[in-house]
Design a protein around this motif. Structure first.
Motif, short mmCIF file in Angstrom:
data_model
loop_
_atom_site.label_atom_id
_atom_site.label_comp_id
_atom_site.label_asym_id
_atom_site.label_seq_id
_atom_site.Cartn_x
_atom_site.Cartn_y
_atom_site.Cartn_z
N UNK A 120 0.85 -1.20 0.00
CA UNK A 120 0.00 0.00 0.00
C UNK A 120 0.88 1.24 0.00
N UNK A 121 0.40 2.26 -0.69
CA UNK A 121 0.98 3.60 -0.63
C UNK A 121 0.12 4.36 0.36
N UNK A 122 0.72 4.94 1.42
CA UNK A 122 -0.08 5.56 2.47
C UNK A 122 0.45 6.93 2.89
N UNK A 123 -0.48 7.76 3.31
CA UNK A 123 -0.17 8.99 4.02
C UNK A 123 -0.24 8.65 5.51
N UNK A 124 0.15 9.59 6.34
CA UNK A 124 0.05 9.38 7.79
C UNK A 124 -1.42 9.13 8.17
N UNK A 125 -2.35 9.89 7.60
CA UNK A 125 -3.77 9.72 7.93
C UNK A 125 -4.26 8.34 7.51
N UNK A 126 -3.89 7.90 6.30
CA UNK A 126 -4.32 6.57 5.83
C UNK A 126 -3.72 5.46 6.67
N UNK A 127 -2.51 5.67 7.15
CA UNK A 127 -1.83 4.65 7.97
C UNK A 127 -2.50 4.46 9.32
N UNK A 136 8.45 2.12 11.00
CA UNK A 136 7.81 3.01 10.02
C UNK A 136 6.91 4.03 10.71
N UNK A 137 6.16 3.60 11.70
CA UNK A 137 5.23 4.50 12.39
C UNK A 137 5.97 5.61 13.13
N UNK A 138 7.09 5.28 13.74
CA UNK A 138 7.82 6.26 14.54
C UNK A 138 8.61 7.24 13.70
N UNK A 139 9.24 6.76 12.64
CA UNK A 139 10.21 7.57 11.93
C UNK A 139 9.87 7.96 10.49
N UNK A 140 9.04 7.22 9.79
CA UNK A 140 9.00 7.39 8.33
C UNK A 140 7.65 7.70 7.70
N UNK A 141 6.56 7.70 8.44
CA UNK A 141 5.29 8.06 7.82
C UNK A 141 5.34 9.52 7.39
N UNK A 142 4.87 9.82 6.19
CA UNK A 142 4.90 11.21 5.71
C UNK A 142 3.97 12.08 6.53
N UNK A 143 4.32 13.33 6.64
CA UNK A 143 3.53 14.28 7.45
C UNK A 143 2.17 14.58 6.83
#
Length: 144
Positions: A120-127, A136-143
């Motif tokens: 999946x391609x995700x934004x922070x909101x979608x994640x 990934x949750x701590x460091x790499x999800x896009x703002x």
């Protein structure tokens, strides 16, 4: 290659074992992060994997991206982001220590292969609607 500041790896806690991996930070043109879920697991994580004997972190990443997603990357274009540490998503009592690289895949489309069951391609909101691995949750999800 060690990350600076709050992303630097912490010392292992008593009894905590480590899993060393290489992982990719791959964004699409919209700024969404590529996450994958391996077969038999529930957490989405950045693509990558464990090294084979004698491999450097970058060699591991190049091999894993090809095996799991059919992506071919030029090692000279992968940008090292540092070494990050977080709780392992699928193995209780373990920490994952990841050498992370920013990777541009151009117009290539990742294709599910090997042990990958979903991508999946995700934004922070979608994640927020997914179980995302701590790294990934701590460091790499896009703002955005």
């Amino acid at each position: 290659m060690t990350a600076k500041g709050p992303t630097a790896p912490a010392s292992p806690s008593s009894g905590e074992r480590e899993i060393h991996v290489s992982a990719a930070r791959i964004l699409d043109a919209s700024g969404r992060l590529l996450l994958v879920r391996k077969a038999g697991t529930t957490a989405f994580m950045q693509p990558g994997g464990k090294p084979e004997p004698g491999e450097t972190p970058l060699q591991t990443l190049v091999r894993e991206l090809h095996e799991e997603l059919g992506l071919r990357i030029d090692p000279d274009t992968a940008e090292p982001l540092g070494r990050y540490r977080a709780a392992a998503a699928n193995e209780a009592g373990f920490a994952v220590v990841a050498d992370v690289f920013r990777v541009d895949i151009g117009d290539q489309e990742p294709v599910i292969d090997a042990e990958i069951e979903e991508l999946r391609w995700v934004t922070r909101a979608e994640a927020s609607d997914l179980e995302v691995a701590p790294l990934a949750a701590t460091y790499f999800l896009p703002e955005r």
